[in-house]
Design an enzyme around this catalytic site. Structure first.
Site, short mmCIF file in Angstrom:
data_model
loop_
_atom_site.label_atom_id
_atom_site.label_comp_id
_atom_site.label_asym_id
_atom_site.label_seq_id
_atom_site.Cartn_x
_atom_site.Cartn_y
_atom_site.Cartn_z
N ASN A 210 36.03 42.48 50.73
CA ASN A 210 35.52 42.67 49.36
C ASN A 210 34.15 41.99 49.25
OD1 ASN A 210 35.89 39.79 48.45
ND2 ASN A 210 37.98 40.29 49.06
N ASP A 279 44.23 41.59 49.74
CA ASP A 279 45.64 41.79 49.40
C ASP A 279 46.41 42.54 50.48
OD1 ASP A 279 45.61 40.59 46.85
OD2 ASP A 279 44.57 42.34 46.04
N1 CTP Z 1 45.23 35.09 45.66
C1 CTP Z 1 45.81 34.48 46.76
N2 CTP Z 1 46.29 35.24 47.77
C2 CTP Z 1 46.24 36.58 47.74
C3 CTP Z 1 45.64 37.21 46.61
C4 CTP Z 1 45.16 36.44 45.59
O1 CTP Z 1 45.86 33.25 46.79
N3 CTP Z 1 46.72 37.29 48.73
C5 CTP Z 1 44.71 34.23 44.59
C6 CTP Z 1 43.21 34.32 44.41
O2 CTP Z 1 42.54 33.37 45.20
C7 CTP Z 1 43.04 34.04 42.92
C8 CTP Z 1 44.32 34.57 42.30
O3 CTP Z 1 45.26 34.67 43.37
O4 CTP Z 1 42.97 32.66 42.67
C9 CTP Z 1 44.19 35.90 41.66
O5 CTP Z 1 43.66 36.82 42.58
P1 CTP Z 1 43.66 38.38 42.24
O6 CTP Z 1 43.16 39.13 43.44
O7 CTP Z 1 42.98 38.59 40.94
O8 CTP Z 1 45.20 38.57 42.03
P2 CTP Z 1 46.25 39.56 42.58
O9 CTP Z 1 47.56 38.90 42.35
O10 CTP Z 1 45.92 39.97 43.97
O11 CTP Z 1 46.15 40.74 41.55
P3 CTP Z 1 45.57 42.23 41.65
O12 CTP Z 1 46.78 43.06 41.66
O13 CTP Z 1 44.76 42.36 40.39
O14 CTP Z 1 44.75 42.31 42.89
#
Ligand code: CTP
Length: 402
Positions: A210, A279
């Protein structure tokens, strides 16, 4: 054992407001702070350095090339000793030199060499103060982390009344002491910060990632160091220079970041998950470059571990977890949901897309706690935003203690 006295370098440049600098020396001394005065050569033409030497009890420094008393290089030695560089009065010239990195006298050289916080109190004629070039120099210095005591409106040396008068000595000293207090506010604490993106390789030349630049996380780590914390920075791939004073561990994948975080977590009092963790990862990564026709129409992927959620499950009562949420829409609602799902104590939310967020120099954030109002910052440099975020972290730590 008594704590060693903190030392401030007071930079004095050639504005008529220079007479107030004597009171500033006194103000710091009354608070138990040692002062070393550094004058620009022009300031030394307005007031004798001897006056400041007598007040401060140490010889005022003016000339870079003066025969050194000891064998050390003076501006480097002083840069290491000071807990704050306060410049009052600061002329347009000094501000311009600081903003552009010119180092042609002791004060400007000290500014470049010092990693201590910087407080600047400008003083000049209104036209010079309000000139867009001066304002742009001040904005640049703010973005780099310097703090300002704004000039006041009043009677000026040129006979005009307007903006540009040096702030009152008490205001400058109060602000300086506030910064000095902050410089040790996280002493004894361990802060773990994650930053940057992760990369999930399909083969050695292709990966999923990203646009995170890591700037916000690096500024947060810099701020944790500035507040005296033992700072561990776990960083995904970035082109940034690691902050001085932090223990930096470079990782590539989400799995490596998870491992590094789990190792540091038991010692951490505060965890700030600013990284944009991927993710997903490819189910079947290749060790060698594969030709494109070797891949089918769909590439099988699997989820990575949600590191913040994992730490949220392992969290002990004294530990504070801060998550980040970068969203294109419904920012607060998404951040609130993630805070609850991941058991975070604070969530820093911001809007991304349309030129905002990723890779930029600035950020406007909203800070959420499980209860209470949402704290909104305006558009700030990432340097300034990191300060606001750590002020809130400290307030939340205090709440936890009670
Ligand atoms: N985070 C993490 N590990 C992951 C994904 C996210 O620790 N595999 C942490 C990020 O560092 C951030 C928080 O979770 O502090 C939110 O990340 P975000 O990508 O917005 O959350 P997601 O739960 O992945 O939600 P989305 O479905 O919107 O991607």
């Amino acid at each position: 054992m008594t704590a060693p006295t903190k030392k401030v370098a007071l930079g004095v440049s050639s504005s008529i407001g220079i007479y107030k600098a004597c009171e500033i020396v006194r103000g710091f001394q009354k608070a138990g702070v040692a002062v070393q005065v550094v004058m620009t050569p022009n300031a030394a033409r307005l007031i004798s350095p001897l006056l400041f030497s007598s007040l401060a009890g140490t010889k005022t420094i003016v000339d870079t090339f003066e025969e050194p008393e000891e064998r050390s290089i003076k501006h480097i030695a002083l840069a290491k000793e000071i807990a704050l560089l306060c410049v009052a009065p600061a002329t347009a010239n000094v501000i311009g030199k600081f903003a552009t990195g010119v180092a042609d006298d002791f004060l400007s050289t000290l500014f470049l060499a010092a990693s201590a916080p910087v407080l600047i109190a400008p003083a000049m004629n209104e036209a010079m103060y309000l000139d867009p070039k001066t304002q742009a120099n001040m904005a640049r210095l703010r973005a780099l982390g310097a703090e300002f005591v704004e000039a006041e409106k009043g009677y000026l040396a040129c006979g005009d009344t307007g903006w540009g008068r040096l702030a009152e000595p008490e205001t400058v000293v109060k602000e300086g002491l506030r910064i000095l207090g902050r410089s040790a506010s996280l002493k004894g604490k361990t802060v773990l910060v994650t930053a940057g993106p992760t990369r999930e390789h399909l083969d050695p030349v292709r990966f999923l990632s990203n646009p995170s630049s890591g700037k916000m996380g690096y500024e947060l780590a810099r701020e944790a160091v500035a507040r005296g914390a033992t700072t561990i920075l776990v960083s995904g791939p970035t082109t940034l220079v690691p902050p001085c004073g932090a223990r930096t561990e470079m990782v590539v994948t989400a799995a490596e970041m998870e491992k590094a975080c789990l190792k540091a977590f038991p010692k951490a009092d505060v965890v700030v998950m600013a990284a944009a963790v991927s993710d997903f990862r490819f189910k079947d990564p290749k060790g060698r470059k594969a030709a494109k026709h070797a891949f089918g129409a769909a590439l099988p992927i699997e989820p990575t571990t949600d590191i913040l959620a994992l730490l949220g499950r392992k969290k002990k009562p004294g530990q504070l977890l801060v998550g980040f949420a970068a969203e294109t829409h419904d920012v607060v609602a998404h951040a609130r949901r993630k805070m609850a799902a991941k058991n975070a104590d604070l969530m820093v939310a911001n809007t991304v897309g349309g030129g905002r967020g990723f890779g930029t120099e600035t950020n406007a954030v909203r800070i959420l706690a499980p209860s209470g109002p949402v704290q909104e910052t305006g558009l700030l440099s990432k340097r300034e935003a990191s300060r606001v975020i750590f002020d809130r972290i400290e307030a939340q730590l205090e709440k936890k203690r009670r």
